[in-house]
Design a protein around this motif. Structure first.
Motif, mmCIF file in Angstrom:
data_model
loop_
_atom_site.group_PDB
_atom_site.id
_atom_site.type_symbol
_atom_site.label_atom_id
_atom_site.label_comp_id
_atom_site.label_asym_id
_atom_site.label_seq_id
_atom_site.Cartn_x
_atom_site.Cartn_y
_atom_site.Cartn_z
ATOM 1 N N LYS A 108 -25.081 -16.047 -17.804
ATOM 2 C CA LYS A 108 -26.484 -16.280 -17.308
ATOM 3 C C LYS A 108 -27.440 -17.291 -18.094
ATOM 4 O O LYS A 108 -28.117 -17.878 -17.540
ATOM 5 C CB LYS A 108 -27.255 -14.941 -17.714
ATOM 6 N N ASN A 109 -27.024 -17.669 -19.118
ATOM 7 C CA ASN A 109 -27.575 -18.607 -20.066
ATOM 8 C C ASN A 109 -27.080 -20.105 -19.912
ATOM 9 O O ASN A 109 -27.414 -20.988 -20.561
ATOM 10 C CB ASN A 109 -27.470 -18.339 -21.605
ATOM 11 N N GLY A 110 -26.033 -19.939 -19.014
ATOM 12 C CA GLY A 110 -25.316 -21.321 -18.627
ATOM 13 C C GLY A 110 -24.364 -21.848 -19.637
ATOM 14 O O GLY A 110 -24.241 -23.118 -19.753
ATOM 15 N N GLU A 111 -23.983 -21.208 -20.616
ATOM 16 C CA GLU A 111 -23.050 -21.537 -21.765
ATOM 17 C C GLU A 111 -21.588 -21.882 -21.176
ATOM 18 O O GLU A 111 -21.037 -22.515 -21.730
ATOM 19 C CB GLU A 111 -23.358 -20.446 -22.869
ATOM 20 N N ILE A 112 -21.157 -20.779 -20.357
ATOM 21 C CA ILE A 112 -19.842 -20.996 -19.663
ATOM 22 C C ILE A 112 -20.034 -20.601 -18.337
ATOM 23 O O ILE A 112 -21.006 -20.157 -17.815
ATOM 24 C CB ILE A 112 -19.033 -20.013 -20.257
ATOM 25 N N SER A 113 -18.984 -21.078 -17.429
ATOM 26 C CA SER A 113 -19.081 -20.896 -15.867
ATOM 27 C C SER A 113 -18.603 -19.357 -15.728
ATOM 28 O O SER A 113 -17.887 -18.666 -16.491
ATOM 29 C CB SER A 113 -18.062 -21.809 -15.370
ATOM 30 N N LEU A 114 -18.972 -19.084 -14.535
ATOM 31 C CA LEU A 114 -18.291 -17.808 -14.010
ATOM 32 C C LEU A 114 -16.688 -17.541 -14.009
ATOM 33 O O LEU A 114 -16.065 -16.464 -14.591
ATOM 34 C CB LEU A 114 -18.902 -17.548 -12.488
ATOM 35 N N SER A 115 -16.056 -18.680 -13.526
ATOM 36 C CA SER A 115 -14.829 -18.683 -13.968
ATOM 37 C C SER A 115 -14.145 -18.484 -15.200
ATOM 38 O O SER A 115 -13.228 -17.725 -15.373
ATOM 39 C CB SER A 115 -14.230 -19.776 -13.140
ATOM 40 N N GLU A 116 -14.761 -19.149 -16.289
ATOM 41 C CA GLU A 116 -14.435 -19.066 -17.677
ATOM 42 C C GLU A 116 -14.651 -17.396 -18.165
ATOM 43 O O GLU A 116 -13.578 -17.023 -19.090
ATOM 44 C CB GLU A 116 -15.126 -19.978 -18.508
ATOM 45 N N ALA A 117 -15.625 -16.707 -17.579
ATOM 46 C CA ALA A 117 -15.719 -15.590 -17.932
ATOM 47 C C ALA A 117 -14.766 -14.469 -17.381
ATOM 48 O O ALA A 117 -14.249 -13.692 -18.097
ATOM 49 C CB ALA A 117 -17.180 -15.121 -17.336
ATOM 50 N N ILE A 118 -14.553 -14.691 -16.112
ATOM 51 C CA ILE A 118 -13.512 -13.927 -15.498
ATOM 52 C C ILE A 118 -12.138 -14.188 -16.153
ATOM 53 O O ILE A 118 -11.235 -13.285 -16.246
ATOM 54 C CB ILE A 118 -13.285 -14.363 -13.993
ATOM 55 N N TRP A 119 -11.688 -15.608 -16.558
ATOM 56 C CA TRP A 119 -10.556 -15.755 -17.033
ATOM 57 C C TRP A 119 -10.306 -15.288 -18.298
ATOM 58 O O TRP A 119 -9.474 -14.505 -18.726
ATOM 59 C CB TRP A 119 -10.279 -17.211 -17.165
ATOM 60 N N ARG A 120 -11.660 -15.158 -19.204
ATOM 61 C CA ARG A 120 -11.412 -14.549 -20.650
ATOM 62 C C ARG A 120 -11.341 -13.025 -20.362
ATOM 63 O O ARG A 120 -10.605 -12.561 -21.509
ATOM 64 C CB ARG A 120 -12.601 -14.952 -21.358
ATOM 65 N N THR A 121 -12.031 -12.321 -19.499
ATOM 66 C CA THR A 121 -11.662 -11.088 -19.430
ATOM 67 C C THR A 121 -10.342 -10.556 -18.923
ATOM 68 O O THR A 121 -9.753 -9.510 -19.289
ATOM 69 C CB THR A 121 -12.591 -10.597 -18.189
#
Length: 331
Positions: A19-32
């Motif tokens: 939401k804050n633009g710190e990481i991309s959606l892909s990075e979030a999905i991958w870390r999950t």
């Protein structure tokens, strides 16, 4: 192994970072996905907590999949203590391959239609691009992978991100290389707006008489093209952090790119946009800067010792020659 509670709390933090633009959606999905490594495989499961009750429910729906029972140590006594999927007395989640992919995207508000891998692949609403793995898999976004068997059905699925894969096969597994079993890829529709900037292979030297094609890369990309960028930045003296030239476009590389962009101009003499993204203008500016280093004459130093000088005389020499040094002899 993490617990379901840990992963749930991680997702909350990752959503805020997206939401804050710190990481991309892909990075979030991958870390999950990586946080789920070790979670159990249960045929038909889509992310429910791994309990005896859930396993018995799934076996009732799929009686031929006997490993749902045989892999469960608590099947008869309903006591999960000591089970590898009950770390420190906390639950994990269970998936099959199709359920794992769907669950990951659902955590971030996106749904992949289809009850199985084949129907998921066939759903036009799910994807903005499809292709054969042998032709190159897009970099920079999370991509779904598929294994197509001889009958034309998708027998397995997983996810891919910048050269690495994660899949639920005998449990959630992380692989640092793309296995040969994968035959198809599909880019989820939620990444449609990024299609123009995705790359599928490293940038190569152009053939004679042909123009260079400059491929855009950004934080999150990995591979030889990123190594090329890092090598150029290193030659120019920019700090790449403790990892150095590793082929991973992380925060240190992004900061180095921004620092370069702040002090350089494009081929038309206009200031580069300081966004940390390496597109055609930044590539050309980097190439020019590196070429200028290569064409500069080498600096030659000579060592000359002059003895018996007064302090005033040595001060004058040091002032005249900035690389001169003074040694005071005792005795």
């Amino acid at each position: 192994m993490n617990s379901a509670k840990y992963v749930d709390e991680l997702i909350v933090r990752l959503k805020e970072q997206v939401k804050n633009g710190e990481i991309s959606l892909s990075e979030a999905i991958w870390r999950t996905a990586l946080a789920c490594v070790g979670f159990p495989y249960v045929f038909g499961a889509w992310g429910a907590e791994c309990t005896v009750k859930e396993r018995k429910y799934r076996l009732g729906l799929n009686p031929s999949h006997t490993t749902i029972q045989t892999k469960c140590k608590a099947w008869n006594n309903n006591n999960c203590t000591g089970c590898q999927w009950f770390p420190n007395g906390e639950r994990t989640r269970c998936f099959d391959c199709r359920g794992f992919d769907d669950w990951l995207f659902k955590q971030y508000g996106y749904d992949l239609e289809g009850e199985g891998a084949t129907s998921q692949w066939n759903s036009k609403n799910n994807w903005c691009r499809k292709g054969n793995v042998r032709d190159g898999v897009p970099q920079g976004v999370v991509v779904c992978l598929f294994y197509e068997n001889d009958s034309g059905k998708m027998a397995h699925t997983g996810i891919y991100f910048n050269g690495q894969t994660c899949e639920c096969s005998n449990g959630v597994q992380h692989n640092t290389k793309l296995a040969s079993k994968w035959t198809k890829y599909a880019v989820p529709a939620c990444f449609a707006d990024l299609m123009g900037s995705l790359t599928t292979e490293p940038q190569k030297e152009p053939e004679k008489g042909k123009t260079t094609v400059y491929k855009t890369i950004r934080k999150g990309n990995m591979g030889e093209l990123v190594k090329n960028l890092q090598t150029m930045l290193s030659k120019l003296g920019y700090d790449l952090g403790i990892c150095g030239i590793d082929g991973d476009f992380g925060i240190a590389t992004q900061n180095a790119v921004k620092e370069f962009q702040r002090t350089h101009k494009d081929e038309n003499g206009k200031a580069l946009v300081v966004d940390g993204v390496v597109g055609e203008k930044t590539w050309k500016a980097l190439e020019k800067a590196v070429a200028e280093i290569g064409s500069a004459p080498p600096v030659v130093y000579y060592s000359v010792t002059i003895s018996h000088l007064t302090e005033k005389e040595s001060d004058a020499i040091i002032k005249e020659y900035k690389n001169a040094t003074r040694t005071v002899e005792k005795g």
